[in-house]
Design a protein around this motif. Structure first.
Motif, mmCIF file in Angstrom:
data_model
loop_
_atom_site.group_PDB
_atom_site.id
_atom_site.type_symbol
_atom_site.label_atom_id
_atom_site.label_comp_id
_atom_site.label_asym_id
_atom_site.label_seq_id
_atom_site.Cartn_x
_atom_site.Cartn_y
_atom_site.Cartn_z
ATOM 1 N N TYR A 207 -11.511 0.668 34.797
ATOM 2 C CA TYR A 207 -11.852 1.406 36.010
ATOM 3 C C TYR A 207 -12.138 2.874 35.716
ATOM 4 N N LYS A 208 -11.698 3.366 34.569
ATOM 5 C CA LYS A 208 -11.959 4.757 34.214
ATOM 6 C C LYS A 208 -13.451 5.034 34.015
ATOM 7 N N LEU A 209 -14.217 3.966 33.832
ATOM 8 C CA LEU A 209 -15.662 4.125 33.644
ATOM 9 C C LEU A 209 -16.357 4.658 34.894
ATOM 10 N N ILE A 210 -15.701 4.541 36.058
ATOM 11 C CA ILE A 210 -16.327 5.027 37.289
ATOM 12 C C ILE A 210 -15.771 6.378 37.722
ATOM 13 N N LEU A 211 -14.825 6.928 36.949
ATOM 14 C CA LEU A 211 -14.159 8.154 37.369
ATOM 15 C C LEU A 211 -14.813 9.416 36.832
ATOM 16 N N GLY A 212 -15.678 9.272 35.837
ATOM 17 C CA GLY A 212 -16.327 10.437 35.260
ATOM 18 C C GLY A 212 -17.558 10.860 36.060
ATOM 19 N N SER A 213 -18.193 11.880 35.564
ATOM 20 C CA SER A 213 -19.408 12.369 36.231
ATOM 21 C C SER A 213 -20.577 11.422 36.007
ATOM 22 N N TYR A 214 -20.526 10.667 34.897
ATOM 23 C CA TYR A 214 -21.584 9.702 34.600
ATOM 24 C C TYR A 214 -21.000 8.299 34.625
ATOM 25 N N ILE A 215 -21.609 7.424 35.383
ATOM 26 C CA ILE A 215 -21.147 6.038 35.505
ATOM 27 C C ILE A 215 -22.075 5.140 34.698
ATOM 28 N N ASN A 216 -21.533 4.537 33.645
ATOM 29 C CA ASN A 216 -22.312 3.642 32.786
ATOM 30 C C ASN A 216 -22.320 2.245 33.406
ATOM 31 N N VAL A 217 -23.291 2.004 34.252
ATOM 32 C CA VAL A 217 -23.369 0.737 34.980
ATOM 33 C C VAL A 217 -23.536 -0.435 34.024
ATOM 34 N N GLY A 218 -24.332 -0.233 32.967
ATOM 35 C CA GLY A 218 -24.566 -1.303 31.999
ATOM 36 C C GLY A 218 -23.284 -1.740 31.310
ATOM 37 N N LYS A 219 -22.458 -0.790 30.909
ATOM 38 C CA LYS A 219 -21.193 -1.123 30.242
ATOM 39 C C LYS A 219 -20.231 -1.805 31.201
ATOM 40 N N ILE A 220 -20.185 -1.327 32.434
ATOM 41 C CA ILE A 220 -19.314 -1.938 33.443
ATOM 42 C C ILE A 220 -19.713 -3.393 33.673
ATOM 43 N N PHE A 221 -21.017 -3.635 33.778
ATOM 44 C CA PHE A 221 -21.500 -4.993 34.006
ATOM 45 C C PHE A 221 -21.197 -5.887 32.802
ATOM 46 N N ARG A 222 -21.317 -5.344 31.590
ATOM 47 C CA ARG A 222 -21.035 -6.131 30.384
ATOM 48 C C ARG A 222 -19.563 -6.522 30.329
ATOM 49 N N ILE A 223 -18.680 -5.579 30.641
ATOM 50 C CA ILE A 223 -17.243 -5.891 30.655
ATOM 51 C C ILE A 223 -16.935 -6.920 31.738
ATOM 52 N N PHE A 224 -17.580 -6.778 32.885
ATOM 53 C CA PHE A 224 -17.380 -7.744 33.966
ATOM 54 C C PHE A 224 -17.758 -9.155 33.532
ATOM 55 N N LEU A 225 -18.873 -9.284 32.824
ATOM 56 C CA LEU A 225 -19.310 -10.597 32.349
ATOM 57 C C LEU A 225 -18.322 -11.164 31.328
ATOM 58 N N ILE A 226 -17.796 -10.306 30.457
ATOM 59 C CA ILE A 226 -16.801 -10.758 29.478
ATOM 60 C C ILE A 226 -15.551 -11.255 30.185
ATOM 61 N N LEU A 227 -15.075 -10.499 31.168
ATOM 62 C CA LEU A 227 -13.894 -10.904 31.928
ATOM 63 C C LEU A 227 -14.163 -12.188 32.712
ATOM 64 N N LEU A 228 -15.356 -12.314 33.271
ATOM 65 C CA LEU A 228 -15.718 -13.527 33.997
ATOM 66 C C LEU A 228 -15.714 -14.730 33.060
ATOM 67 N N GLY A 229 -16.228 -14.534 31.840
ATOM 68 C CA GLY A 229 -16.205 -15.614 30.855
ATOM 69 C C GLY A 229 -14.797 -16.021 30.493
ATOM 70 N N TYR A 230 -13.924 -15.025 30.281
ATOM 71 C CA TYR A 230 -12.510 -15.315 30.034
ATOM 72 C C TYR A 230 -11.917 -16.121 31.189
ATOM 73 N N GLY A 231 -12.219 -15.695 32.405
ATOM 74 C CA GLY A 231 -11.650 -16.340 33.578
ATOM 75 C C GLY A 231 -12.053 -17.802 33.685
ATOM 76 N N LEU A 232 -13.335 -18.085 33.475
ATOM 77 C CA LEU A 232 -13.819 -19.463 33.572
ATOM 78 C C LEU A 232 -13.193 -20.353 32.498
ATOM 79 N N MET A 233 -13.117 -19.837 31.275
ATOM 80 C CA MET A 233 -12.549 -20.639 30.184
ATOM 81 C C MET A 233 -11.051 -20.864 30.366
#
Length: 247
Positions: A207-233
């Motif tokens: 969540y710290k990725l959204i607290l700075g002045s620059y929000i790296n949307v691509g990195k947030i989405f990549r982490i979300f997909l990794i977590l989603l993959g973990y969740g499904l498996m």
């Protein structure tokens, strides 16, 4: 859907009767109070700004995400699976009209509710103390989103504990192995930073990725997909073991 709802309500009722719920709420309350006292004392008597430019709510979330949140989540998950199999109370649930899939889904939804409730309690308390310590809250929307984002990695850890609980022989072994897995993942992220992004424990503070002045949307989405993959498996593996486990 009605059967899943009935199982969910039943599981929530069983959770509400556990002493661990009251204990977890007390410890969460005390942890926020102690953190507020420490921050207030250092700010006013030692002249040290502990939170710096960040909010008190974020500091508390960071600390609890690596300590009490996973600990209490592990307790509940183990009680709901390994604990019920160990004391044979699971028979009353599995011999009812609900299928094992519905029972499993109901338990997972109850665990998700428990995690969300803990986050809401801490968020409300930390917001109140932030008003006292800082005289206000800057970027309250981002902080709220941070608490929402913190739910997913803790939920993934819960699914990991559920998986472990379904092949463990008892509650003690399930708890010890869950803690071992958590520490191993944390250790691997420190020892091998090149694979850190693929370990779900390293995303406990994503969540710290959204607290700075620059929000790296691509990195947030990549982490979300990794977590989603973990969740499904983990969900599929946990249900498979739950389906095959004898009562």
């Amino acid at each position: 859907m009605q059967i899943i709802k009935a199982v969910y309500i039943n599981e929530m009722f069983k959770i509400s009767k556990k002493k661990k719920i009251c204990t977890s709420l007390i410890f969460l309350l005390l942890s926020v109070i102690v953190a507020a006292i420490v921050v207030y004392s250092l700010n006013n008597f030692a002249g040290v700004s502990v939170t710096g430019s960040s909010e008190f709510s974020v500091m508390v979330l960071t600390i609890l995400s690596y300590s009490l949140f996973p600990l209490f989540t592990a307790f509940i998950c183990i009680d709901m699976f390994a604990g019920e199999f160990a004391d044979h109370t699971i028979k009353f649930t599995l011999t009812g009209p609900a299928s094992r899939l519905n029972v499993f889904l109901g338990k997972i939804l109850a665990i998700a509710t428990f995690i969300a409730s803990n986050l809401i309690v801490v968020a409300v308390l930390s917001f109140l103390f932030s008003l006292f310590l800082n005289g206000g809250i800057s970027n309250p929307l981002r902080i709220i989103i941070s608490y929402i984002m913190a739910f997913l990695p803790i939920f993934i850890f819960a699914l990991t504990v559920v998986l472990i609980s379904n092949f463990s022989r008892g509650t003690t072994s399930a708890f010890m192995f869950s803690i071992f897995v958590f520490l191993v993942f944390v250790g691997l992220s420190v020892a091998f930073p090149q694979i850190k992004s693929f370990l779900f424990t390293s995303s406990f503070d994503w969540y710290k990725l959204i607290l700075g002045s620059y929000i790296n949307v691509g990195k947030i989405f990549r982490i979300f997909l990794i977590l989603l993959g973990y969740g499904l498996m983990l969900f599929a593996a946990g249900y498979y073991l739950f389906e095959k486990k004898d009562i």
